[in-house]
Scaffold this motif. Structure first.
Motif, short mmCIF file in Angstrom:
data_model
loop_
_atom_site.label_atom_id
_atom_site.label_comp_id
_atom_site.label_asym_id
_atom_site.label_seq_id
_atom_site.Cartn_x
_atom_site.Cartn_y
_atom_site.Cartn_z
N ASN A 204 51.91 32.42 31.24
CA ASN A 204 50.57 32.59 31.81
C ASN A 204 50.54 32.38 33.32
O ASN A 204 49.46 32.42 33.93
N LEU A 205 51.71 32.14 33.93
CA LEU A 205 51.74 31.98 35.39
C LEU A 205 51.59 33.32 36.07
O LEU A 205 51.84 34.38 35.48
N THR A 206 51.20 33.29 37.34
CA THR A 206 50.86 34.51 38.06
C THR A 206 52.10 35.24 38.58
O THR A 206 52.25 35.52 39.77
N VAL A 207 53.01 35.54 37.66
CA VAL A 207 54.19 36.36 37.93
C VAL A 207 54.45 37.22 36.70
O VAL A 207 54.03 36.84 35.60
N PRO A 208 55.12 38.34 36.85
CA PRO A 208 55.48 39.12 35.66
C PRO A 208 56.38 38.30 34.73
O PRO A 208 57.19 37.49 35.21
N PRO A 209 56.26 38.48 33.44
CA PRO A 209 57.07 37.71 32.48
C PRO A 209 58.57 37.84 32.76
O PRO A 209 59.08 38.95 32.96
N GLY A 210 59.25 36.71 32.81
CA GLY A 210 60.70 36.71 33.01
C GLY A 210 61.16 36.92 34.44
O GLY A 210 62.36 36.93 34.72
N SER A 211 60.21 37.08 35.37
CA SER A 211 60.61 37.45 36.73
C SER A 211 61.27 36.32 37.51
O SER A 211 61.93 36.56 38.53
N GLY B 58 63.57 34.39 36.22
CA GLY B 58 64.94 34.32 35.75
C GLY B 58 65.40 32.94 35.30
O GLY B 58 64.79 32.30 34.45
N LYS B 59 66.51 32.50 35.90
CA LYS B 59 67.12 31.23 35.49
C LYS B 59 66.21 30.04 35.73
O LYS B 59 66.33 29.02 35.04
N LEU B 60 65.30 30.15 36.68
CA LEU B 60 64.38 29.04 36.93
C LEU B 60 63.46 28.82 35.73
O LEU B 60 63.13 27.68 35.38
N GLU B 61 63.05 29.92 35.09
CA GLU B 61 62.21 29.79 33.90
C GLU B 61 63.00 29.12 32.77
O GLU B 61 62.49 28.22 32.09
N ALA B 62 64.23 29.58 32.58
CA ALA B 62 65.06 29.00 31.52
C ALA B 62 65.29 27.51 31.78
O ALA B 62 65.28 26.69 30.85
N MET B 63 65.49 27.16 33.04
CA MET B 63 65.70 25.75 33.39
C MET B 63 64.44 24.94 33.12
O MET B 63 64.51 23.81 32.58
N ALA B 64 63.28 25.48 33.45
CA ALA B 64 62.03 24.77 33.21
C ALA B 64 61.80 24.53 31.72
O ALA B 64 61.35 23.45 31.32
N SER C 65 43.80 39.35 36.59
CA SER C 65 43.97 40.03 35.31
C SER C 65 45.42 39.95 34.87
O SER C 65 46.34 40.17 35.66
N GLY C 66 45.62 39.63 33.61
CA GLY C 66 46.98 39.54 33.06
C GLY C 66 47.48 40.88 32.61
O GLY C 66 46.85 41.93 32.80
N GLU C 67 48.65 40.84 31.95
CA GLU C 67 49.30 42.06 31.48
C GLU C 67 48.43 42.72 30.41
O GLU C 67 47.87 42.05 29.53
N THR C 68 48.31 44.03 30.50
CA THR C 68 47.53 44.76 29.49
C THR C 68 48.47 45.52 28.58
O THR C 68 49.59 45.88 28.95
N GLN C 69 48.02 45.75 27.36
CA GLN C 69 48.80 46.51 26.40
C GLN C 69 48.25 47.94 26.33
O GLN C 69 47.06 48.16 26.15
#
Length: 356
Positions: A29-36, A38-44, A348-352
């Motif tokens: 839900n953070l203001t970045v595209p999902p997975g963008s 990278g390793k910082l997300e995995a570390m968190a 606005s978040g990601e739309t489907q």
């Protein structure tokens, strides 16, 4: 001693899965595209699982430098004499080594432990935990006794336990010991079956002829001692080092106390391989800081099934790469604690896409 190790291992728990899922949900839900990130997300996410909180912080962090000498230096495997080990310890204690500089920058404390230096050392800031004055020459017989190997592990675990009581929340592995890339290579070969020609590197910068000699020495040590790959304590005793055992204890102790442990370079990674062989769950608490210039390090990390955060061609040891990785740990923590969510920022978040 074996009972102490088993009791310590019994304290190691799996990661907090609820905290992991909560961290993933928050990051998504953070203001970045999902997975963008990278390793910082995995570390968190990993840090959340270790600590049980989505937004951890580590105000107190400590580099534990384990120092020990190696009898295999008698075989001429290093470009530097064994006298460098105590000289560098005095440099650490005086604050003049590379790891001191980088630790000051990263706000980390340093604990220097004499677990097996082949000389008398005395300093008010030195943790004297000497088990013996260096290992025996593993090319001629076992590096140490099984009891000494187990004792080295417990020394590392106890240093962590004492630090946790002082409020330390995160640990970084560091080491000093001329000849320790030779012992580390032998440990890796014994545990994985990797050929010495793949595991042995140039260490402190040996030339081609000495590199071939170093490979032959590791092969000889493995043949003479026949360490049991299914018994990590046997491997440590026969072809390891006191500081390698101490670092394995640091890793196991960190996991037992619910603390992340940043793994430095080649020697620290060999200790991590030992720790994982003793207790597979300990790998969940490891953060691999970097892949070094030492030849076998990348293969070793593949054996650990862990990805390095950095690639800087370092080959210095001491804990330098681990301390540099602290900046990434801090970044991961600040991202989850300070970055806005789509909702809080009114974005606005990601739309489907819908198919009509």
């Amino acid at each position: 001693m074996r009972q102490e190790i088993m009791e310590h291992i019994g304290e190691i728990r799996g990661l907090d899965q609820a905290a992991i899922q909560a961290a993933k949900s928050h990051i998504n839900n953070l203001t970045v595209p999902p997975g963008s990130l990278g390793k910082l997300e995995a570390m968190a996410v990993q840090l959340a699982g270790i600590t049980g909180t989505v937004k951890p912080s580590f105000d107190r962090r400590e580099v534990i430098i384990m120092a020990g000498d190696h009898g295999v230096c008698a075989e001429g495997v290093s470009a530097f004499p064994q006298e460098v080990t105590p000289q560098m310890i005095h440099n650490f204690l005086a604050g003049g080594a590379a790891v001191n500089v980088l630790a000051r920058q990263a706000g980390a404390e340093i604990a220097c432990v004499d677990i097996g230096v082949n000389s008398e050392l005395s300093h008010p800031d030195l943790l004297s935990r000497k088990i013996r004055y260096g290992t025996a020459n593993m090319a001629q017989g076992p590096a140490m006794s099984r009891e000494e190997a187990m004792q080295s592990i417990m020394v590392g675990a106890k240093v962590v336990e004492d630090a946790v009581k002082r409020g330390v929340q995160l640990f970084i592995t560091g080491e000093m010991g001329i000849g320790n890339t030779t012992a580390s290579s032998a440990v890796i070969c014994a545990l994985t079956g990797m050929p010495a020609s793949d595991a042995v590197g140039r260490g402190t910068g040996i030339d081609d002829s000495r590199l071939q000699h170093k490979i032959a020495v590791v092969d000889k040590a493995l043949k003479v001692n026949a360490p049991d790959p299914l018994d990590p304590i046997d491997v440590l005793a026969k072809v390891g080092g006191l500081e390698i055992g101490g670092l394995a204890g640091v890793i196991l102790g960190s996991a037992a106390n619910g603390c992340p442990v940043i793994i430095d370079g080649f020697i620290s990674s060999a200790a991590a391989l030992l720790a994982k062989a003793i207790c597979p769950a300990s790998a969940d608490y490891m953060i691999v800081s970097h892949v070094s210039h030492e030849q076998g390090h990348r293969r070793l990390l593949q054996e650990l099934n862990l990805r390095p955060a950095l690639e800087l061609d370092l080959r210095i040891g001491e804990g330098t790469g681990g301390v540099l990785c602290l900046h990434l740990v801090d970044a991961a923590c600040r991202i989850v604690s300070e970055m806005a969510t789509f909702e809080s920022a009114g974005i606005s978040g990601e739309t489907q896409e819908q198919t009509i």
